[in-house]
Design a protein around this motif. Structure first.
Motif, PDB file in Angstrom:
ATOM      1  N   GLU A  21     -31.698  64.739  13.735  1.00 51.67           N
ATOM      2  CA  GLU A  21     -32.475  65.597  14.615  1.00 51.67           C
ATOM      3  C   GLU A  21     -31.620  66.680  15.269  1.00 51.67           C
ATOM      4  OE1 GLU A  21     -34.465  63.071  17.395  1.00 51.67           O
ATOM      5  OE2 GLU A  21     -35.822  62.214  15.876  1.00 51.67           O
ATOM      6  N   LEU A  22     -30.441  66.334  15.743  1.00 53.68           N
ATOM      7  CA  LEU A  22     -29.620  67.274  16.507  1.00 53.68           C
ATOM      8  C   LEU A  22     -28.415  67.778  15.722  1.00 53.68           C
ATOM      9  CD1 LEU A  22     -29.674  65.465  19.990  1.00 53.68           C
ATOM     10  CD2 LEU A  22     -31.134  67.339  19.187  1.00 53.68           C
ATOM     11  N   LYS A  23     -28.255  67.276  14.520  1.00 51.83           N
ATOM     12  CA  LYS A  23     -27.140  67.682  13.679  1.00 51.83           C
ATOM     13  C   LYS A  23     -25.796  67.392  14.349  1.00 51.83           C
ATOM     14  CE  LYS A  23     -30.157  69.354  10.816  1.00 51.83           C
ATOM     15  NZ  LYS A  23     -30.499  68.560   9.601  1.00 51.83           N
ATOM     16  N   ARG A  24     -25.763  66.345  15.097  1.00 51.38           N
ATOM     17  CA  ARG A  24     -24.504  65.944  15.755  1.00 51.38           C
ATOM     18  C   ARG A  24     -24.192  64.505  15.343  1.00 51.38           C
ATOM     19  NH1 ARG A  24     -24.341  67.435  22.002  1.00 51.38           N
ATOM     20  NH2 ARG A  24     -22.202  66.709  21.582  1.00 51.38           N
ATOM     21  N   VAL A  25     -22.890  64.292  15.121  1.00 56.69           N
ATOM     22  CA  VAL A  25     -22.465  62.993  14.599  1.00 56.69           C
ATOM     23  C   VAL A  25     -21.977  62.100  15.751  1.00 56.69           C
ATOM     24  CG1 VAL A  25     -20.892  61.777  13.036  1.00 56.69           C
ATOM     25  CG2 VAL A  25     -21.807  64.041  12.404  1.00 56.69           C
ATOM     26  N   TYR A  26     -22.514  60.907  15.771  1.00 57.54           N
ATOM     27  CA  TYR A  26     -22.056  59.873  16.731  1.00 57.54           C
ATOM     28  C   TYR A  26     -21.563  58.710  15.903  1.00 57.54           C
ATOM     29  CZ  TYR A  26     -21.915  56.434  20.403  1.00 57.54           C
ATOM     30  OH  TYR A  26     -21.505  55.460  21.270  1.00 57.54           O
ATOM     31  N   TYR A  27     -20.260  58.388  16.052  1.00 60.39           N
ATOM     32  CA  TYR A  27     -19.637  57.390  15.209  1.00 60.39           C
ATOM     33  C   TYR A  27     -19.792  55.989  15.828  1.00 60.39           C
ATOM     34  CZ  TYR A  27     -17.502  61.390  12.920  1.00 60.39           C
ATOM     35  OH  TYR A  27     -17.301  62.565  12.275  1.00 60.39           O
ATOM     36  N   VAL A  28     -20.304  55.098  15.016  1.00 65.92           N
ATOM     37  CA  VAL A  28     -20.410  53.683  15.405  1.00 65.92           C
ATOM     38  C   VAL A  28     -19.422  52.937  14.530  1.00 65.92           C
ATOM     39  CG1 VAL A  28     -21.888  51.674  15.612  1.00 65.92           C
ATOM     40  CG2 VAL A  28     -22.829  53.978  15.986  1.00 65.92           C
ATOM     41  N   THR A  29     -18.306  52.510  15.170  1.00 67.52           N
ATOM     42  CA  THR A  29     -17.208  51.902  14.439  1.00 67.52           C
ATOM     43  C   THR A  29     -17.043  50.448  14.865  1.00 67.52           C
ATOM     44  OG1 THR A  29     -15.600  52.561  16.103  1.00 67.52           O
ATOM     45  CG2 THR A  29     -16.074  54.161  14.348  1.00 67.52           C
ATOM     46  N   PRO A  30     -16.200  49.703  14.158  1.00 69.77           N
ATOM     47  CA  PRO A  30     -15.908  48.316  14.607  1.00 69.77           C
ATOM     48  C   PRO A  30     -15.305  48.284  16.010  1.00 69.77           C
ATOM     49  CG  PRO A  30     -15.263  48.600  12.340  1.00 69.77           C
ATOM     50  CD  PRO A  30     -15.663  49.976  12.811  1.00 69.77           C
ATOM     51  N   THR A  31     -14.560  49.361  16.336  1.00 75.03           N
ATOM     52  CA  THR A  31     -13.987  49.416  17.701  1.00 75.03           C
ATOM     53  C   THR A  31     -15.097  49.455  18.738  1.00 75.03           C
ATOM     54  OG1 THR A  31     -12.077  50.615  16.838  1.00 75.03           O
ATOM     55  CG2 THR A  31     -12.466  50.706  19.218  1.00 75.03           C
ATOM     56  N   THR A  32     -16.145  50.212  18.442  1.00 77.95           N
ATOM     57  CA  THR A  32     -17.299  50.264  19.362  1.00 77.95           C
ATOM     58  C   THR A  32     -17.943  48.890  19.483  1.00 77.95           C
ATOM     59  OG1 THR A  32     -17.681  52.542  18.644  1.00 77.95           O
ATOM     60  CG2 THR A  32     -19.449  51.456  19.853  1.00 77.95           C
ATOM     61  N   TYR A  33     -18.033  48.223  18.349  1.00 79.72           N
ATOM     62  CA  TYR A  33     -18.616  46.870  18.353  1.00 79.72           C
ATOM     63  C   TYR A  33     -17.775  45.905  19.191  1.00 79.72           C
ATOM     64  CZ  TYR A  33     -20.547  42.518  16.551  1.00 79.72           C
ATOM     65  OH  TYR A  33     -21.112  41.287  16.444  1.00 79.72           O
ATOM     66  N   LEU A  34     -16.440  46.012  19.029  1.00 82.24           N
ATOM     67  CA  LEU A  34     -15.560  45.151  19.820  1.00 82.24           C
ATOM     68  C   LEU A  34     -15.652  45.484  21.310  1.00 82.24           C
ATOM     69  CD1 LEU A  34     -12.372  45.104  17.529  1.00 82.24           C
ATOM     70  CD2 LEU A  34     -14.032  43.254  17.904  1.00 82.24           C
ATOM     71  N   SER A  35     -15.778  46.772  21.619  1.00 82.12           N
ATOM     72  CA  SER A  35     -15.938  47.178  23.028  1.00 82.12           C
ATOM     73  C   SER A  35     -17.217  46.613  23.607  1.00 82.12           C
ATOM     74  CB  SER A  35     -15.926  48.705  23.112  1.00 82.12           C
ATOM     75  OG  SER A  35     -16.141  49.125  24.452  1.00 82.12           O
ATOM     76  N   LEU A  36     -18.278  46.607  22.794  1.00 84.73           N
ATOM     77  CA  LEU A  36     -19.549  46.006  23.249  1.00 84.73           C
ATOM     78  C   LEU A  36     -19.371  44.527  23.534  1.00 84.73           C
ATOM     79  CD1 LEU A  36     -22.623  46.058  23.689  1.00 84.73           C
ATOM     80  CD2 LEU A  36     -22.878  45.696  21.205  1.00 84.73           C
ATOM     81  N   ILE A  37     -18.660  43.867  22.615  1.00 87.87           N
ATOM     82  CA  ILE A  37     -18.442  42.429  22.818  1.00 87.87           C
ATOM     83  C   ILE A  37     -17.623  42.176  24.086  1.00 87.87           C
ATOM     84  CG2 ILE A  37     -17.314  40.394  21.864  1.00 87.87           C
ATOM     85  CD1 ILE A  37     -18.064  41.407  19.082  1.00 87.87           C
ATOM     86  N   GLN A  38     -16.588  42.999  24.294  1.00 86.06           N
ATOM     87  CA  GLN A  38     -15.760  42.839  25.498  1.00 86.06           C
ATOM     88  C   GLN A  38     -16.581  43.090  26.765  1.00 86.06           C
ATOM     89  OE1 GLN A  38     -12.477  45.502  24.904  1.00 86.06           O
ATOM     90  NE2 GLN A  38     -11.409  44.130  23.453  1.00 86.06           N
ATOM     91  N   THR A  39     -17.429  44.116  26.736  1.00 86.99           N
ATOM     92  CA  THR A  39     -18.290  44.400  27.907  1.00 86.99           C
ATOM     93  C   THR A  39     -19.233  43.244  28.158  1.00 86.99           C
ATOM     94  OG1 THR A  39     -18.177  46.763  27.429  1.00 86.99           O
ATOM     95  CG2 THR A  39     -19.955  46.007  28.873  1.00 86.99           C
ATOM     96  N   PHE A  40     -19.818  42.753  27.071  1.00 84.33           N
ATOM     97  CA  PHE A  40     -20.730  41.613  27.226  1.00 84.33           C
ATOM     98  C   PHE A  40     -19.992  40.405  27.783  1.00 84.33           C
ATOM     99  CE2 PHE A  40     -22.522  37.723  25.486  1.00 84.33           C
ATOM    100  CZ  PHE A  40     -23.812  37.794  25.983  1.00 84.33           C
ATOM    101  N   GLN A  41     -18.781  40.184  27.271  1.00 79.13           N
ATOM    102  CA  GLN A  41     -18.001  39.050  27.746  1.00 79.13           C
ATOM    103  C   GLN A  41     -17.661  39.192  29.227  1.00 79.13           C
ATOM    104  OE1 GLN A  41     -14.445  38.383  25.488  1.00 79.13           O
ATOM    105  NE2 GLN A  41     -14.011  36.403  26.479  1.00 79.13           N
ATOM    106  N   SER A  42     -17.302  40.417  29.640  1.00 78.43           N
ATOM    107  CA  SER A  42     -16.989  40.649  31.064  1.00 78.43           C
ATOM    108  C   SER A  42     -18.216  40.379  31.941  1.00 78.43           C
ATOM    109  CB  SER A  42     -16.495  42.079  31.266  1.00 78.43           C
ATOM    110  OG  SER A  42     -15.298  42.313  30.550  1.00 78.43           O
ATOM    111  N   VAL A  43     -19.362  40.924  31.488  1.00 80.55           N
ATOM    112  CA  VAL A  43     -20.603  40.707  32.246  1.00 80.55           C
ATOM    113  C   VAL A  43     -20.958  39.227  32.263  1.00 80.55           C
ATOM    114  CG1 VAL A  43     -23.075  41.206  32.350  1.00 80.55           C
ATOM    115  CG2 VAL A  43     -21.446  43.039  31.809  1.00 80.55           C
ATOM    116  N   PHE A  44     -20.778  38.594  31.114  1.00 76.55           N
ATOM    117  CA  PHE A  44     -21.102  37.161  31.019  1.00 76.55           C
ATOM    118  C   PHE A  44     -20.210  36.335  31.958  1.00 76.55           C
ATOM    119  CE2 PHE A  44     -20.340  33.004  29.095  1.00 76.55           C
ATOM    120  CZ  PHE A  44     -21.633  32.514  29.036  1.00 76.55           C
ATOM    121  N   ASN A  45     -18.895  36.675  31.944  1.00 78.86           N
ATOM    122  CA  ASN A  45     -17.974  35.941  32.818  1.00 78.86           C
ATOM    123  C   ASN A  45     -18.315  36.158  34.296  1.00 78.86           C
ATOM    124  OD1 ASN A  45     -16.555  34.948  30.631  1.00 78.86           O
ATOM    125  ND2 ASN A  45     -15.058  36.628  30.629  1.00 78.86           N
TER     126      ASN A  45
END
Length: 205
Positions: A21-45
């Motif tokens: 739609e906007l012709k702009r690239v947003y990269y979803v990488t394993p690093t992003t996935y790991l950051s999500l897991i870390q954020t979830f873990q922090s919130v969970f803790n």
């Protein structure tokens, strides 16, 4: 894990749609996935700690309530056992109150008696003071005569005293003087028959 996977997949799909739609690239990488897991873990803790703290707080409160309930039951048992003793102590206290009230009444009566005695004593002091004043006035009046008598005694000779002793019946003035002198020196009179009246009279001579 499924939830994190869902977040990652939907984020990647949204990135593809964002690119179309906007012709702009947003990269979803394993690093992003790991950051999500870390954020979830922090919130969970954080939330786990918060829940644990609340649980500990309620657990301590519950334990305190249980301990308090046990103490209350023990106190009820002790009070039940002590009830006869408390009743005896209450009766003794009531008896002491009655005794104190009676003692207070006796003290008030004694205080009234003492006040009356003090009034009598004050009156006696006033009367004694008046008598003392009167005596001092009489003494002041009699002092000139006393001084005169002392002067007369000083000039009285041994010969004149021997002459008075030799009188079988002294003059009335001598008898009048000797009577109070004998009284002052605690000399009892003799009871002699008066030839004129035929009666026994006190004779200080």
């Amino acid at each position: 894990v499924e939830m994190c996977k869902y977040f990652h997949v939907t984020t990647r799909n949204s990135a593809d749609k964002f690119k179309e739609e906007l012709k702009r690239v947003y990269y979803v990488t394993p690093t992003t996935y790991l950051s999500l897991i870390q954020t979830f873990q922090s919130v969970f803790n954080y939330k786990s700690k918060e829940v644990k703290d609340e649980k500990d707080k309620y657990s301590k409160g519950y334990d305190t309530l249980v301990q308090t309930e046990g103490k209350v039951k023990n106190m009820e048992v002790e009070l039940t056992e002590m009830k006869p003793q408390l009743e005896v102590l209450a009766k003794q206290t009531a008896d002491k109150v009655i005794e104190v009230e009676k003692s207070a009444e006796e003290v008030n009566k004694r205080r009234e008696i003492i006040a009356a005695d003090e009034a009598v004593a004050a009156q006696s002091r006033n009367e004694a003071a008046a008598i003392k004043k009167q005596c001092e006035m009489e003494l002041a009046k009699a002092k000139p005569a006393l001084d005169k008598a002392e002067q007369a005694l000083k000039v009285l000779s041994q010969k004149e005293i021997a002459f008075l002793k030799s009188l079988p019946k002294p003059p009335a003035q001598v008898k009048y003087v000797m009577e109070p002198v004998c009284i002052l020196f605690d000399k009892d009179p003799e009871r002699k028959l008066d030839t004129n009246t035929g009666k026994r009279e006190e004779n200080y001579w």
